[in-house]
Design a protein around this motif. Structure first.
Motif, PDB file in Angstrom:
ATOM      1  N   TRP A  77       3.773   0.545   2.781  1.00  0.00           N
ATOM      2  CA  TRP A  77       3.603  -0.639   3.615  1.00  0.00           C
ATOM      3  C   TRP A  77       3.757  -1.814   2.677  1.00  0.00           C
ATOM      4  O   TRP A  77       3.090  -1.872   1.638  1.00  0.00           O
ATOM      5  CB  TRP A  77       2.214  -0.598   4.257  1.00  0.00           C
ATOM      6  CG  TRP A  77       1.652  -1.871   4.775  1.00  0.00           C
ATOM      7  CD1 TRP A  77       1.013  -2.838   4.054  1.00  0.00           C
ATOM      8  CD2 TRP A  77       1.638  -2.313   6.134  1.00  0.00           C
ATOM      9  NE1 TRP A  77       0.610  -3.859   4.877  1.00  0.00           N
ATOM     10  CE2 TRP A  77       0.974  -3.553   6.162  1.00  0.00           C
ATOM     11  CE3 TRP A  77       2.120  -1.771   7.329  1.00  0.00           C
ATOM     12  CZ2 TRP A  77       0.783  -4.278   7.334  1.00  0.00           C
ATOM     13  CZ3 TRP A  77       1.928  -2.491   8.490  1.00  0.00           C
ATOM     14  CH2 TRP A  77       1.268  -3.718   8.494  1.00  0.00           C
ATOM     15  N   CYS A  78       4.621  -2.771   2.976  1.00  0.00           N
ATOM     16  CA  CYS A  78       4.788  -3.859   2.008  1.00  0.00           C
ATOM     17  C   CYS A  78       5.355  -5.118   2.656  1.00  0.00           C
ATOM     18  O   CYS A  78       5.960  -5.067   3.729  1.00  0.00           O
ATOM     19  CB  CYS A  78       5.697  -3.425   0.864  1.00  0.00           C
ATOM     20  SG  CYS A  78       7.331  -2.888   1.358  1.00  0.00           S
ATOM     21  N   LYS A  91      -3.479   0.405  -3.134  1.00  0.00           N
ATOM     22  CA  LYS A  91      -3.052  -0.948  -2.741  1.00  0.00           C
ATOM     23  C   LYS A  91      -2.855  -1.800  -3.997  1.00  0.00           C
ATOM     24  O   LYS A  91      -3.687  -1.774  -4.910  1.00  0.00           O
ATOM     25  CB  LYS A  91      -4.091  -1.619  -1.845  1.00  0.00           C
ATOM     26  CG  LYS A  91      -3.706  -3.065  -1.474  1.00  0.00           C
ATOM     27  CD  LYS A  91      -4.810  -3.816  -0.789  1.00  0.00           C
ATOM     28  CE  LYS A  91      -4.900  -3.438   0.663  1.00  0.00           C
ATOM     29  NZ  LYS A  91      -5.804  -4.338   1.418  1.00  0.00           N
ATOM     30  N   MET A  92      -1.767  -2.560  -4.022  1.00  0.00           N
ATOM     31  CA  MET A  92      -1.532  -3.497  -5.124  1.00  0.00           C
ATOM     32  C   MET A  92      -1.208  -4.865  -4.538  1.00  0.00           C
ATOM     33  O   MET A  92      -0.379  -4.968  -3.628  1.00  0.00           O
ATOM     34  CB  MET A  92      -0.384  -3.021  -6.016  1.00  0.00           C
ATOM     35  CG  MET A  92      -0.627  -1.638  -6.602  1.00  0.00           C
ATOM     36  SD  MET A  92       0.626  -1.144  -7.802  1.00  0.00           S
ATOM     37  CE  MET A  92       0.046  -2.008  -9.264  1.00  0.00           C
ATOM     38  N   VAL A 113       0.874  -1.175   0.000  1.00  0.00           N
ATOM     39  CA  VAL A 113       0.000   0.000   0.000  1.00  0.00           C
ATOM     40  C   VAL A 113       0.908   1.220   0.000  1.00  0.00           C
ATOM     41  O   VAL A 113       1.793   1.329   0.856  1.00  0.00           O
ATOM     42  CB  VAL A 113      -0.920   0.036   1.236  1.00  0.00           C
ATOM     43  CG1 VAL A 113      -1.786   1.305   1.209  1.00  0.00           C
ATOM     44  CG2 VAL A 113      -1.806  -1.194   1.296  1.00  0.00           C
ATOM     45  N   ALA A 114       0.693   2.117  -0.975  1.00  0.00           N
ATOM     46  CA  ALA A 114       1.495   3.344  -1.050  1.00  0.00           C
ATOM     47  C   ALA A 114       0.594   4.546  -0.856  1.00  0.00           C
ATOM     48  O   ALA A 114      -0.544   4.564  -1.337  1.00  0.00           O
ATOM     49  CB  ALA A 114       2.184   3.425  -2.419  1.00  0.00           C
ATOM     50  N   SER A 115       1.121   5.520  -0.166  1.00  0.00           N
ATOM     51  CA  SER A 115       0.370   6.757   0.033  1.00  0.00           C
ATOM     52  C   SER A 115       1.333   7.928  -0.100  1.00  0.00           C
ATOM     53  O   SER A 115       2.229   8.098   0.725  1.00  0.00           O
ATOM     54  CB  SER A 115      -0.290   6.761   1.416  1.00  0.00           C
ATOM     55  OG  SER A 115      -1.029   7.954   1.592  1.00  0.00           O
ATOM     56  N   VAL A 116       1.138   8.715  -1.163  1.00  0.00           N
ATOM     57  CA  VAL A 116       2.025   9.852  -1.417  1.00  0.00           C
ATOM     58  C   VAL A 116       1.264  11.140  -1.131  1.00  0.00           C
ATOM     59  O   VAL A 116       0.168  11.359  -1.663  1.00  0.00           O
ATOM     60  CB  VAL A 116       2.520   9.852  -2.884  1.00  0.00           C
ATOM     61  CG1 VAL A 116       3.469  11.023  -3.126  1.00  0.00           C
ATOM     62  CG2 VAL A 116       3.217   8.536  -3.213  1.00  0.00           C
ATOM     63  N   LEU A 118       6.086  -4.179  -7.353  1.00  0.00           N
ATOM     64  CA  LEU A 118       4.895  -3.335  -7.291  1.00  0.00           C
ATOM     65  C   LEU A 118       5.160  -1.986  -6.636  1.00  0.00           C
ATOM     66  O   LEU A 118       4.477  -0.999  -6.931  1.00  0.00           O
ATOM     67  CB  LEU A 118       3.799  -4.041  -6.474  1.00  0.00           C
ATOM     68  CG  LEU A 118       3.251  -5.360  -7.012  1.00  0.00           C
ATOM     69  CD1 LEU A 118       2.263  -5.944  -6.013  1.00  0.00           C
ATOM     70  CD2 LEU A 118       2.572  -5.161  -8.367  1.00  0.00           C
ATOM     71  N   GLU A 119       6.097  -1.931  -5.713  1.00  0.00           N
ATOM     72  CA  GLU A 119       6.214  -0.778  -4.819  1.00  0.00           C
ATOM     73  C   GLU A 119       6.427   0.539  -5.561  1.00  0.00           C
ATOM     74  O   GLU A 119       5.716   1.529  -5.283  1.00  0.00           O
ATOM     75  CB  GLU A 119       7.337  -1.032  -3.801  1.00  0.00           C
ATOM     76  CG  GLU A 119       7.040  -2.163  -2.808  1.00  0.00           C
ATOM     77  CD  GLU A 119       7.388  -3.558  -3.335  1.00  0.00           C
ATOM     78  OE1 GLU A 119       7.762  -3.674  -4.532  1.00  0.00           O
ATOM     79  OE2 GLU A 119       7.304  -4.516  -2.558  1.00  0.00           O
TER      80      GLU A 119
END
Lengths: 81, 763
Positions: B233-234, B292-293, B221-224, B276-277
């Protein structure tokens, strides 16, 4: 003077020498002297290698001492899984 | 009692015991949060469009229809990732080149394997994301492809990289090829060595690429934020490496990216890189929402690293009494779509268990139209050592020697010059062989169609950078933080070492994995390094806590700090000359922390050197069903030197897990490709990994030859257990059948073929 053992591609870059004596008191000095003596070797040294001093393998251990009678082997950098 | 005295007397309170792991309850109740378990407000779903071709030039990508679809918030392609110059750096588990990495996460000029990422979307729901992927139009010019390593090396093979010229050969070729590099190591004179031999054997082997097979798929999960700062988060083996890779690929300051490692459902080397990140970060940046991926299992198989498949030629010469006089090997390893197979360590490890005067190993790193390989337990070593162990076994048979006796005649010991160069320090290889020889398993009777195999293995193990912090709470409990994700029970072993050093009860130590914003750089969990390297950091941090505790006690008693010692969890005056004071416990001192200078803590940041190698020997019994070709593993024993087992159950777990993965590699696992270059078995039903019902209870025996460079004698144990497994199983199958097989996996069709060959010869 510490004796440095080379094999594989590093040996080729050192003109085929298997063993050379290098005046160095620590790993940083050793890498610097090798790079000066064999400029073609420098990219490999900068890329990151492992240095075995008397059987002990160091990675990024610039300040690790090398004794005058030490046996040094240069190895590819080690990883794992 | 000092640690050295405890080691000598074996009188540890916690080290060597088997407490329940601190994360155990959450793992068995489902509370543990893995990569896909984080949910943020406004979170979008990210999906990847992947190439249907093994090799094709991308002529154009049209995302306009996908972008116009309601619910689609962002679409990314190659144009959203900057070009990276070729820069080879030591990062993660193997050397990486950022130019290749950016092309692996998102194809640029060409797609190089079935499943190569071409575009990605972020949408309000999974169904919208799937629809959007179908609306992206990619125009390909399909090119000829090549899958196998031998085929990829042939002149005239389809070339993946037009600017790749084989490194390590003189003169450098003037035509590109798929051979990225040739390397060579050795010593002595192999020709002279073979002349001294009474018997010379040579064989060629093929091994299939196999996936690490972690049960948890890649997820993040990435949040920019609008100010450019980002959180990620990975599921990863190393969140500091994820941070470094993503920051580099996306041009961010490292301090602007905070990465938290989720719980991890297996990695085995495969989660040491990014897929994915960076994509999720760019999608989040464009969409102004968290994204989220989560990969499907099919995506994991098609697009993430297996280890290499390989072709290996081995030649051994020995005298009649079993002394090996010369050894030679040529290793050809698949790297996948980009250079960087583990052929280097494969070369170094091939003959490492043995004391051989004359050695030569040549390795080739070869690209082909498959996913880029990733690290897998002892990268490169299981392949080369499998081949060597099979020939060692055949040598023993031809000479009429017991295979363990033959190994003992040639075994590396302290002072032996390893085939890859330096001399070994204290090692426990001979001890594993002696233990195998005297193990009841080795002499147990066998039935019809059954065979027994023995093989040994070696891996280096590494140290590296680790941080640890111990904060003493107001009630005297301890918060232990490290930066290496817990995969195999390391929270338990870290807490045990902290409790042992501090002299407090284990349940007073709470170990946590810090995020990248909470602790300094720590290299990843891999290379069998955590118990050794992070463990050393924990011990140093605990020592700093003890220094602080002694200073506080000195202040409380108003005596010099030199007159205070720390013993078994209490500060005491060193002698009656220092004064008569009741001992102060850690909790006593913690309760007065505010009055004596504030919170009590200890921190350590180290680059741990002095990792010691691991050696193991496996014994396995199999039965072959000659009607179906099925091989059943009847009994399996792993014997390995751990230096010192901090938590023996988790050491045994590593031994069992390595053996289980090796059994799968030996018997069933392989990628099946169609003529179109697409993988056909992208799920666990068709990619056959062993399950519990396929395996016997795997017995273990821990040998302890201490590593002098760790306070408790620890050696890494995570990787060596995979190394001997394929050789041991192969030898067992061969003894059951009475014929030699040279290809993995030894699946039923291959076994039946081998039996047919016996029939023809006998007829």
């Amino acid at each position: 003077m510490p004796r440095v053992f080379l094999s594989g591609n590093l040996k080729k870059l050192a003109g085929g020498a298997e063993e050379i004596d290098v005046e160095a008191a620590d790993i940083r000095q050793l890498l610097r002297v090798l790079g000066e003596r064999f400029p073609d070797m420098r990219p490999h040294l900068e890329q990151g290698i492992a240095v075995a001093v008397d059987g002990e393998i160091y990675q990024d251990g610039w300040l690790e001492p090398i004794a005058p009678d030490s046996e040094v082997h240069l190895l590819p950098r080690l990883g794992g899984g | 009692m000092s640690t050295a005295e405890k080691l000598e007397n074996g009188k540890f309170k916690w080290v060597g015991t088997r407490p329940v792991r601190p994360d155990g309850v959450d793992k068995v109740t489902g509370r543990a949060r893995f990569g896909a378990d984080l949910f943020l407000p406004g979170m979008l779903v990210g999906r990847v469009l992947r190439s249907p071709h093994a090799h094709a030039r991308i002529k154009s990508i049209d995302t306009s229809k996908a972008e116009a679809l309601p619910g689609v918030k962002a679409v990314v392609t190659r144009d959203d990732f900057k070009e990276m110059p070729s820069e080879s750096v030591a990062a993660g588990e193997m050397m990486i080149d950022y130019r290749d990495m950016t092309r692996n996460i998102m194809a640029r000029e060409k797609v190089l394997y079935d499943g190569h990422a071409v575009a990605a979307v972020a949408a309000a729901s999974a169904s919208v994301a799937r629809k959007a992927l179908k609306l992206i139009k990619v125009e390909y010019e399909v090119l000829p492809h090549v899958i196998g390593v031998i085929e990829a090396m042939e002149p005239g093979a389809p070339v993946l990289h037009e600017a790749m010229f084989t490194e390590g050969v003189e003169p450098t070729p003037d035509t590109p090829s798929n051979i990225a590099a040739r390397n060579e190591l050795g010593r002595g004179d192999v020709e002279a060595g073979f002349k001294k031999a009474d018997i010379i054997l040579e064989r060629t082997f093929d091994t299939a690429p196999v996936h690490q097979g972690y049960i948890e798929n890649h997820a993040c999960v990435a949040s920019v934020s609008e100010d450019g700062k980002a959180e990620l988060w990975c599921s990863t083996q190393g969140h500091y490496m994820v941070r470094a890779f993503c920051a580099k690929l996306l041009g961010m300051d490292i301090s602007d990216l905070r990465v938290t490692a989720s719980e991890i459902g297996g990695g085995f080397g495969g989660k040491t890189i990014v897929y994915l990140e960076p994509v999720a970060l760019v999608l989040s940046q464009k969409a102004h929402h968290p994204v989220k991926m989560v990969m499907t299992r099919e995506e994991v198989f098609r697009a993430t690293g297996p280890t290499s498949g390989a072709n290996v030629w081995v030649k051994l010469g020995a005298t009649k009494d079993g002394k090996i006089t010369a050894a030679e090997a040529v290793l050809k390893y698949q790297a996948g779509a980009f250079p960087g197979s583990p052929v280097g360590p494969g070369c170094m490890c091939a003959f490492a268990p043995y004391d051989i005067e004359n050695v030569k190993v040549v390795g080739y790193d070869v690209v082909s139209n498959r996913p880029k390989v990733a690290a897998y337990r002892a990268p490169g070593a299981p392949i080369s050592e499998y081949a060597v162990e099979c020939v060692v076994d055949e040598l023993a048979e031809k000479l009429g020697l017991d295979p363990i006796e033959l190994r003992l005649k040639n075994a590396a010991k302290e002072g032996t010059q390893a085939a890859y160069g330096p001399k070994f320090g204290p090692i426990g290889f001979v001890e594993t062989l002696e233990a195998a020889k005297s193990h009841p398993h080795y002499n147990a009777p066998l039935g019809p169609n059954q065979g027994r195999g023995v093989a040994s293995g070696f891996w280096f193990n590494i140290g590296g950078e680790s941080c640890a912090t111990i904060n003493i709470n107001e009630d005297g409990t301890a918060q232990l933080m490290v930066g290496t994700p817990d995969i195999g029970g390391s929270r338990a072993s870290m807490a045990m070492m902290a409790a042992e050093e501090l002299g407090i009860d284990l349940d007073k130590v709470n170990p946590v994995i810090g995020d990248t914003g909470s602790l300094g750089f720590s290299f990843l969990t891999g290379g069998s390094r955590v118990t050794f390297a992070t463990g050393k950091a924990v011990i140093v941090a605990a020592g700093n806590v003890i220094t602080d505790l002694r200073e506080r006690a000195a202040k409380i008693w108003d005596i010099p700090v030199d007159a205070v010692e720390w013993e078994d969890g209490f500060a005491r005056p060193t002698s009656s000359n220092a004064g008569e004071f009741d001992p102060l416990s850690l909790a006593d001192i913690a309760a007065m922390a505010a009055k004596t200078g504030g919170p009590i803590a200890g921190h350590a940041q180290i680059n741990a050197q002095g990792a010691a190698p691991g050696f193991g020997t496996h014994i396995v019994d199999v039965e072959v069903d000659k009607e179906t070709g099925r091989v059943t593993v009847l009994r399996y024993t792993v014997i390995q030197d751990a230096g010192k087992a901090i938590h023996p159950s988790y050491v045994e777990g590593q031994y069992q897990g390595g053996a289980a993965q090796g059994i799968g590699w030996a018997l069933n696992e392989e990628y099946v490709y169609g003529e179109d270059g697409r993988m056909q078995n992208t799920g666990f039903l068709d990619y056959r990994m062993p399950v519990a019902s396929d395996l016997p209870m795997i017995d273990t025996q821990i040998i302890e030859v201490p590593n002098p460079n760790h306070p408790y004698g620890v050696r890494g144990v995570g990787e060596t257990p995979l190394v001997p497994a394929m050789g041991a199983v192969a030898c067992a199958v061969e003894h059951a059948l009475g014929t030699r097989l040279n290809e993995l996996p030894m699946s039923p069709p291959r076994v039946l073929k081998a039996i047919g060959a016996i029939g023809e010869a006998q007829a």
